[in-house]
Design a protein around this motif. Structure first.
Motif, mmCIF file in Angstrom:
data_model
loop_
_atom_site.group_PDB
_atom_site.id
_atom_site.type_symbol
_atom_site.label_atom_id
_atom_site.label_comp_id
_atom_site.label_asym_id
_atom_site.label_seq_id
_atom_site.Cartn_x
_atom_site.Cartn_y
_atom_site.Cartn_z
ATOM 1 N N UNK A 159 0.826 -1.197 0.000
ATOM 2 C CA UNK A 159 0.000 0.000 0.000
ATOM 3 C C UNK A 159 0.861 1.248 0.000
ATOM 4 N N UNK A 160 2.052 1.167 0.627
ATOM 5 C CA UNK A 160 2.934 2.320 0.708
ATOM 6 C C UNK A 160 4.289 1.931 1.241
ATOM 7 N N UNK A 161 5.158 2.925 1.330
ATOM 8 C CA UNK A 161 6.524 2.678 1.782
ATOM 9 C C UNK A 161 6.629 2.603 3.292
ATOM 10 N N UNK A 162 5.938 3.482 3.991
ATOM 11 C CA UNK A 162 6.147 3.545 5.434
ATOM 12 C C UNK A 162 4.843 3.855 6.154
ATOM 13 N N UNK A 163 4.616 3.159 7.259
ATOM 14 C CA UNK A 163 3.496 3.435 8.159
ATOM 15 C C UNK A 163 4.056 3.681 9.544
ATOM 16 N N UNK A 164 3.464 4.604 10.263
ATOM 17 C CA UNK A 164 3.896 4.940 11.614
ATOM 18 C C UNK A 164 2.766 4.642 12.580
ATOM 19 N N UNK A 165 3.074 3.934 13.622
ATOM 20 C CA UNK A 165 2.113 3.614 14.676
ATOM 21 C C UNK A 165 2.493 4.425 15.910
ATOM 22 N N UNK A 166 1.569 5.196 16.404
ATOM 23 C CA UNK A 166 1.832 6.008 17.592
ATOM 24 C C UNK A 166 1.365 5.257 18.827
ATOM 25 N N UNK A 167 2.303 4.714 19.552
ATOM 26 C CA UNK A 167 1.998 3.964 20.759
ATOM 27 C C UNK A 167 2.220 2.482 20.585
ATOM 28 N N UNK A 168 3.047 1.911 21.462
ATOM 29 C CA UNK A 168 3.317 0.482 21.416
ATOM 30 C C UNK A 168 2.422 -0.298 22.340
ATOM 31 N N UNK A 169 1.206 0.189 22.544
ATOM 32 C CA UNK A 169 0.227 -0.490 23.380
ATOM 33 C C UNK A 169 -0.238 -1.779 22.702
#
Length: 447
Positions: free
Chosen positions: A5-15
């Protein structure tokens, strides 16, 4: 890996929600970055970001079944580690001091400690070749296109040994410069964004949990896969084994009646429970720590799905959408359901933020209804008691009486509690007939 879908995804929070999100995103993005202000990888003890982690937890039914898809051999691994995995209907359930008739439902239930479960899932995700956990890093905000229609980046600052005042200063500075430290092509996770246009729903309960890890000696042999769930007004208790050597007792009070945190007061509170065997099993037990208190002031739901427009490439899930009363053990399961919706949307390409948030809203509807309506049975709880709440709680009270004798009613209640079935399943003819036959005595709904 599925079609990218894309190059990079960012997840905010390692919960939990963020970790599950990263697992799903790893199938669709070449690189996934999980940002958390704590150290989270290989951490198996409660941390500052999860003050509730020292209390009794349950991963039940639908959550287990979903996570077996995302993490193959999950239940086998937990059993191999001698963690408690049982059948939801074969645990010991008490409502209003009455024991439910035990029955095999086929619905799995895991009562391991929250940090242990988090550690298992997080280590599995961190081992994926395209996932990176960026720890001890503070998120400074969001960057967007000039028309604010699409999020374009997440500026971040490494916390290191900096004080919170320095982090706040860096946040203000980064916002002025608009220089992203992290660019990305998609975002999902358990991080909140400011709600615009509508206020959040708020179910205020003043809930207090006090937990005491114990090694209960002879009770250890009898607590395996057992959970006491006692709901007189207003106290509850959750008692069960969390590994092969340890049990945890979590006491819950609401509306000002709170379990004390001193050992003597904790024991005295347990003695007031209408089911005596909880007190009898802990009064000679060896406490492994002092009682720990966790306050949960209110369930909160943010209705992003009602907004006509949201920034694209910004998806919200987990507690950032809905923080549920932990008494009902729904949080991890709801997060698992949300990330499966994320998987379905990503399978069709870059997801529309509005469409995804509407899907999340539909997922949250049932657990929110179950928990908030159930809370209204307490006379001191504030909230509108319409016909649905009053009649629903009166009917569920009848079901509780029926479940003492009828295992089919226990099965129906467990399937709804485990988020397998919708609450409407409780009015199927077989269950309805049993409820009408066994009215029993006890208090009706608060009015």
């Amino acid at each position: 890996m599925n079609q990218s879908v894309g190059d990079r995804a960012v997840v905010l929070g390692g919960s939990i929600a963020g970790t599950f999100s990263a697992r799903v995103l790893s199938e669709f993005y070449r690189e996934v970055i999980v940002v958390d202000r704590d150290q989270v990888v290989s951490v198996s003890r409660p941390r500052r970001g999860t003050p509730h982690a020292g209390h009794a937890h349950g991963l039940h039914a639908r959550g287990c079944l979903i996570l077996e898809e995302l993490f193959p051999n999950l239940l086998r691994d937990l059993r191999h580690a001698e963690l408690p995995v049982g059948d939801l209907g074969e645990q010991r359930w008490y409502f209003n001091a009455r024991p439910f008739r035990s029955t095999r439902t086929g619905l799995p239930s895991v009562t391991a400690q929250r940090p242990v479960l988090e550690g298992y899932f997080r280590d599995k995700v961190a081992a994926l070749p395209n996932v990176t956990f960026l720890e001890r890093t503070d998120v400074l905000g969001f960057l967007s296109t000039p028309d604010a229609r699409r999020v374009t980046g997440v500026p971040g600052a490494f916390e290191g040994s900096e004080c919170r005042k320095c982090i706040r200063s860096r946040r203000r500075s980064a916002r002025r410069r608009h220089r992203p430290r992290i660019a990305y092509s998609g975002l999902a996770g358990g991080a909140g964004i400011p709600a615009t246009g509508r206020a959040a729903d708020d179910d205020r309960s003043g809930l207090h949990h006090t937990a005491l890890p114990t090694l209960p000696g002879h009770a250890q042999r009898h607590a395996i896969h057992q959970l006491h769930h006692i709901t007189p007004v207003p106290a509850r208790a959750f008692f069960g084994q969390v590994d092969h050597t340890t049990c945890i007792l979590s006491l819950t009070g609401i509306l000002g009646d709170h379990p004390p945190t001193d050992p003597d007061g904790f024991l005295a509170f347990a003695k007031t429970l209408p089911v005596a065997d909880v007190y009898e099993q802990i009064r000679h037990a060896e406490p492994l720590s002092a009682p720990a208190c966790f306050r949960f002031p209110a369930s909160v739901r943010r209705h992003y799905e009602r907004l006509p427009r949201l920034p694209e490439r910004l998806l919200v899930l987990g507690d950032a959408v809905c923080s549920l009363n932990p008494n009902y053990s729904q949080g991890m399961t709801v997060a698992a359901m949300e990330v499966m919706a994320l998987h379905r949307h990503l399978s069709r390409g870059t997801p529309s933020t509005v469409a995804f948030m509407r899907a999340v809203g539909r997922i949250v509807d049932n657990p929110w209804f179950i928990s908030t309506t159930s809370d209204l049975k307490y006379a001191g709880m504030k909230g509108p008691r319409g016909l649905t709440a009053r009649s629903g709680n009166a009917y569920v009270t009848r079901l509780h009486h029926a479940a003492v004798k009828d295992p089919a009613v226990t099965n129906a209640l467990m399937r709804v509690a485990g988020l397998i079935d919708r609450p409407t399943a409780l009015i199927r003819p077989r269950v309805l007939l049993s409820a009408m036959r066994r009215q029993g005595s006890g208090s009706g709904p608060a009015r």
